[in-house]
Motif scaffolding. Structure first.
Motif, PDB file in Angstrom:
ATOM      1  N   UNK A 184      97.740 -11.496 -65.525  1.00 57.71           N
ATOM      2  CA  UNK A 184      98.461 -12.750 -65.261  1.00 57.71           C
ATOM      3  C   UNK A 184      98.115 -13.843 -66.267  1.00 57.71           C
ATOM      4  N   UNK A 185      98.084 -13.465 -67.536  1.00 63.04           N
ATOM      5  CA  UNK A 185      97.880 -14.424 -68.605  1.00 63.04           C
ATOM      6  C   UNK A 185      96.437 -14.741 -68.940  1.00 63.04           C
ATOM      7  N   UNK A 186      95.493 -14.192 -68.198  1.00 62.56           N
ATOM      8  CA  UNK A 186      94.070 -14.450 -68.453  1.00 62.56           C
ATOM      9  C   UNK A 186      93.415 -13.203 -69.046  1.00 62.56           C
ATOM     10  N   UNK A 187      92.771 -13.368 -70.182  1.00 55.95           N
ATOM     11  CA  UNK A 187      92.112 -12.254 -70.856  1.00 55.95           C
ATOM     12  C   UNK A 187      90.838 -11.856 -70.128  1.00 55.95           C
ATOM     13  N   UNK A 188      90.633 -10.543 -69.995  1.00 56.55           N
ATOM     14  CA  UNK A 188      89.393 -10.046 -69.399  1.00 56.55           C
ATOM     15  C   UNK A 188      88.629  -9.126 -70.349  1.00 56.55           C
ATOM     16  N   UNK A 189      89.288  -8.608 -71.379  1.00 55.49           N
ATOM     17  CA  UNK A 189      88.657  -7.845 -72.456  1.00 55.49           C
ATOM     18  C   UNK A 189      89.293  -8.337 -73.752  1.00 55.49           C
ATOM     19  N   UNK A 190      88.447  -8.755 -74.704  1.00 56.52           N
ATOM     20  CA  UNK A 190      88.953  -9.315 -75.964  1.00 56.52           C
ATOM     21  C   UNK A 190      88.194  -8.680 -77.131  1.00 56.52           C
ATOM     22  N   UNK A 191      88.935  -8.259 -78.144  1.00 55.66           N
ATOM     23  CA  UNK A 191      88.328  -7.782 -79.377  1.00 55.66           C
ATOM     24  C   UNK A 191      88.013  -9.006 -80.220  1.00 55.66           C
ATOM     25  N   UNK A 192      86.751  -9.254 -80.421  1.00 58.82           N
ATOM     26  CA  UNK A 192      86.284 -10.497 -81.030  1.00 58.82           C
ATOM     27  C   UNK A 192      86.305 -10.418 -82.554  1.00 58.82           C
ATOM     28  N   UNK A 193      86.645 -11.528 -83.170  1.00 58.55           N
ATOM     29  CA  UNK A 193      86.597 -11.595 -84.628  1.00 58.55           C
ATOM     30  C   UNK A 193      85.145 -11.714 -85.078  1.00 58.55           C
ATOM     31  N   UNK A 194      84.836 -11.301 -86.302  1.00 64.88           N
ATOM     32  CA  UNK A 194      83.474 -11.484 -86.812  1.00 64.88           C
ATOM     33  C   UNK A 194      83.114 -12.972 -86.819  1.00 64.88           C
ATOM     34  N   UNK A 195      81.926 -13.281 -86.299  1.00 65.58           N
ATOM     35  CA  UNK A 195      81.492 -14.676 -86.199  1.00 65.58           C
ATOM     36  C   UNK A 195      80.052 -14.795 -86.687  1.00 65.58           C
ATOM     37  N   UNK A 196      79.648 -15.971 -87.114  1.00 63.28           N
ATOM     38  CA  UNK A 196      78.293 -16.147 -87.669  1.00 63.28           C
ATOM     39  C   UNK A 196      77.172 -15.988 -86.643  1.00 63.28           C
ATOM     40  N   UNK A 197      77.486 -15.985 -85.349  1.00 63.03           N
ATOM     41  CA  UNK A 197      76.420 -15.851 -84.354  1.00 63.03           C
ATOM     42  C   UNK A 197      76.117 -14.393 -84.014  1.00 63.03           C
ATOM     43  N   UNK A 198      76.801 -13.447 -84.663  1.00 64.32           N
ATOM     44  CA  UNK A 198      76.565 -12.026 -84.378  1.00 64.32           C
ATOM     45  C   UNK A 198      76.514 -11.257 -85.693  1.00 64.32           C
ATOM     46  N   UNK A 199      75.314 -11.162 -86.248  1.00 62.68           N
ATOM     47  CA  UNK A 199      75.113 -10.432 -87.495  1.00 62.68           C
ATOM     48  C   UNK A 199      74.447  -9.096 -87.208  1.00 62.68           C
ATOM     49  N   UNK A 200      74.834  -8.096 -87.957  1.00 69.70           N
ATOM     50  CA  UNK A 200      74.227  -6.772 -87.871  1.00 69.70           C
ATOM     51  C   UNK A 200      72.817  -6.874 -88.434  1.00 69.70           C
ATOM     52  N   UNK A 201      71.825  -6.474 -87.644  1.00 68.20           N
ATOM     53  CA  UNK A 201      70.428  -6.575 -88.094  1.00 68.20           C
ATOM     54  C   UNK A 201      70.160  -5.712 -89.316  1.00 68.20           C
ATOM     55  N   UNK A 202      70.832  -4.569 -89.414  1.00 70.52           N
ATOM     56  CA  UNK A 202      70.578  -3.640 -90.519  1.00 70.52           C
ATOM     57  C   UNK A 202      71.183  -4.123 -91.831  1.00 70.52           C
ATOM     58  N   UNK A 203      72.373  -4.725 -91.779  1.00 71.99           N
ATOM     59  CA  UNK A 203      73.077  -5.087 -93.009  1.00 71.99           C
ATOM     60  C   UNK A 203      73.131  -6.587 -93.277  1.00 71.99           C
ATOM     61  N   UNK A 204      72.936  -7.391 -92.237  1.00 73.25           N
ATOM     62  CA  UNK A 204      73.077  -8.828 -92.374  1.00 73.25           C
ATOM     63  C   UNK A 204      74.525  -9.295 -92.353  1.00 73.25           C
ATOM     64  N   UNK A 205      75.448  -8.360 -92.296  1.00 75.89           N
ATOM     65  CA  UNK A 205      76.877  -8.676 -92.255  1.00 75.89           C
ATOM     66  C   UNK A 205      77.294  -9.052 -90.842  1.00 75.89           C
ATOM     67  N   UNK A 206      78.354  -9.844 -90.745  1.00 78.06           N
ATOM     68  CA  UNK A 206      78.900 -10.171 -89.427  1.00 78.06           C
ATOM     69  C   UNK A 206      79.445  -8.916 -88.770  1.00 78.06           C
ATOM     70  N   UNK A 207      79.158  -8.771 -87.491  1.00 73.77           N
ATOM     71  CA  UNK A 207      79.660  -7.623 -86.736  1.00 73.77           C
ATOM     72  C   UNK A 207      81.179  -7.736 -86.618  1.00 73.77           C
ATOM     73  N   UNK A 208      81.875  -6.660 -86.976  1.00 74.59           N
ATOM     74  CA  UNK A 208      83.328  -6.685 -86.927  1.00 74.59           C
ATOM     75  C   UNK A 208      83.893  -5.779 -85.843  1.00 74.59           C
ATOM     76  N   UNK A 209      83.025  -5.333 -84.947  1.00 70.53           N
ATOM     77  CA  UNK A 209      83.460  -4.381 -83.922  1.00 70.53           C
ATOM     78  C   UNK A 209      82.999  -4.790 -82.523  1.00 70.53           C
ATOM     79  N   UNK A 210      82.996  -6.098 -82.243  1.00 69.25           N
ATOM     80  CA  UNK A 210      82.493  -6.612 -80.972  1.00 69.25           C
ATOM     81  C   UNK A 210      83.641  -6.808 -79.981  1.00 69.25           C
TER      82      UNK A 210
END
Length: 116
Positions: free
Chosen positions: A15-41
Motif C-alpha cells: 500500500x505504497x510503503x516500502x518494507x524491503x529496499x535495495x540500498x544505494x552505496x553510501x558512505x556509512x557502509x564501507x566494505x572492511x576488506x576493500x574500503x569501497x562502499x557496499x553496493x549490495x545492501x
C-alpha cells in the motif's frame, strides 16, 4: 508489489510503503576488506527495536549503521544471503511486510493463518 523508493531504488511495497529496499552505496557502509562502499545492501523493516536488536545481535549476517539509528530496520548484504535460512528470510520479510502494512490488512493476513 514492487516499485521504487528513496528516489530510484528498487523496493517491495505494501500500500505504497516500502518494507524491503535495495540500498544505494553510501558512505556509512564501507566494505572492511576493500574500503569501497557496499553496493549490495538490502534494507528490511522491522516491527520494533527489540526485533532489530535481536537480529543484529544474532550470529547471522544482519547489521546496521549509524545512519539507521532510531529507524526500525536491519541491513543485509546480498552476498551474505546464503547465511540466512529460507525460514529466517521468510520470517524477516513477513515481519517487514506486517510492520509497514495498514493495520486492517495485517490483521486480515494474520487471521487467514498466513502469518507466523
Amino acid at each position: 508489489m514492487s516499485g521504487t523508493s528513496w528516489g530510484d531504488r528498487p523496493s517491495y511495497k505494501v500500500r505504497g510503503k516500502a518494507f524491503v529496499i535495495y540500498r544505494e552505496p553510501r558512505p556509512d557502509a564501507d566494505d572492511e576488506a576493500t574500503g569501497e562502499r557496499m553496493d549490495d545492501v538490502v534494507v528490511f523493516s522491522t516491527p520494533d527495536d527489540e526485533t532489530k536488536r535481536a537480529l543484529i545481535e544474532s550470529d547471522g549476517p544482519w547489521f546496521t549503521t549509524p545512519h539507521f539509528d532510531g529507524y526500525r530496520a536491519v541491513l543485509l548484504r546480498l552476498r551474505n544471503l546464503g547465511a540466512v535460512t529460507r525460514d529466517e528470510l521468510a520470517e524477516v520479510v513477513t515481519d517487514a511486510w506486517l510492520a509497514r502494512a495498514p493495520e486492517r490488512l495485517a490483521k486480515e493476513f494474520l487471521a487467514e493463518g498466513s502469518g507466523g
